[in-house]
Design a protein around this motif. Structure first.
Motif, PDB file in Angstrom:
ATOM      1  N   ASP A  16      35.866 -56.287 -20.619  1.00 45.88           N
ATOM      2  CA  ASP A  16      35.213 -55.027 -20.994  1.00 45.88           C
ATOM      3  C   ASP A  16      33.890 -55.286 -21.707  1.00 45.88           C
ATOM      4  OD1 ASP A  16      37.351 -53.670 -19.872  1.00 45.88           O
ATOM      5  OD2 ASP A  16      38.348 -53.297 -21.790  1.00 45.88           O
ATOM      6  N   GLN A  20      30.253 -54.086 -20.358  1.00 46.72           N
ATOM      7  CA  GLN A  20      29.316 -53.336 -21.203  1.00 46.72           C
ATOM      8  C   GLN A  20      27.980 -54.064 -21.306  1.00 46.72           C
ATOM      9  OE1 GLN A  20      29.525 -50.309 -22.597  1.00 46.72           O
ATOM     10  NE2 GLN A  20      27.506 -50.550 -23.477  1.00 46.72           N
ATOM     11  N   VAL A  33      23.368 -45.099 -19.519  1.00 45.33           N
ATOM     12  CA  VAL A  33      23.741 -46.284 -20.300  1.00 45.33           C
ATOM     13  C   VAL A  33      22.516 -46.924 -20.955  1.00 45.33           C
ATOM     14  CG1 VAL A  33      24.752 -48.593 -20.134  1.00 45.33           C
ATOM     15  CG2 VAL A  33      25.752 -46.709 -18.865  1.00 45.33           C
ATOM     16  N   ASN A  37      23.537 -45.624 -26.283  1.00 44.23           N
ATOM     17  CA  ASN A  37      23.990 -46.320 -27.487  1.00 44.23           C
ATOM     18  C   ASN A  37      22.883 -46.577 -28.503  1.00 44.23           C
ATOM     19  OD1 ASN A  37      26.763 -46.494 -26.862  1.00 44.23           O
ATOM     20  ND2 ASN A  37      26.307 -48.106 -25.394  1.00 44.23           N
TER      21      ASN A  37
END
Length: 185
Positions: A16, A20, A33, A37
């Motif tokens: 994972d 990412q 994406v 963040n």
């Protein structure tokens, strides 16, 4: 064996993390994406929140992102925060929304990102192999201490290797997909 299940969970977490990491590499295509963040100081700098917590991020087309703040009064702060994040994107404030045009990548930049993707892939493989090594050491110690039989040791070692191969294959597949995206013009 509980350790095998625990190691599988750890390997899934490592996968994972790599997924990412690879998703943050720009491909010349607009995808939320790229900015979701980013941590921005809003409300006069009193709060630091991720952009995904402050706005809806959508793609208008393959080269354009549209950011619509939940609170229109902070649109200018979001715009300024994206500029200050220094991610190579230039936001344009249009009323209460922010538009970001994603520039196409030069061949040189594509090769740099490809190299970065390969490094992240290899880091993932190393994480998986490290976890395998830890469990193999644990199994060896258990065998030497006569806690498990040689048959159990051989069976668990085989299962561990199969699980490791599965995760390495998944990382290779993620890398192949990222490479395709990067080489697509």
């Amino acid at each position: 064996m509980a350790d095998l299940a625990e190691t599988q969970v750890k390997m899934q977490k490592a996968l994972d993390i790599i997924r990412q990491d690879l998703s943050t590499i720009r491909t010349g295509r607009a995808t939320p994406v790229l900015v979701e963040n980013l941590v921005l100081a809003v409300y006069g700098g009193s709060q630091k929140l991720k952009l995904a917590e402050l706005a809806t991020i959508s793609t208008v087309d393959s080269r354009t992102l549209l950011i619509t703040p939940f609170d229109p009064s902070i649109a200018e702060e979001i715009n300024r925060g994206i500029q200050m994040a220094n991610v190579g994107l230039t936001p344009i404030l249009e009323g209460e929304a922010i538009r970001i045009s994603i520039p196409s990548l030069s061949e040189e930049r594509r090769q740099e990102y490809l190299k970065l993707a390969k490094q992240k892939e290899e880091a993932g493989r190393i994480m998986i192999r490290q976890l395998r090594h830890e469990l193999m050491s644990h199994l060896k110690n258990a065998l030497q201490a006569k806690e498990i039989s040689e048959d159990d040791h051989a069976r668990w070692e085989k299962e561990m290797q199969e699980m490791t191969d599965k995760f390495i294959t998944e990382i290779d597949e993620l890398g192949r997909k990222k490479e395709e995206e990067l080489l697509q013009v």
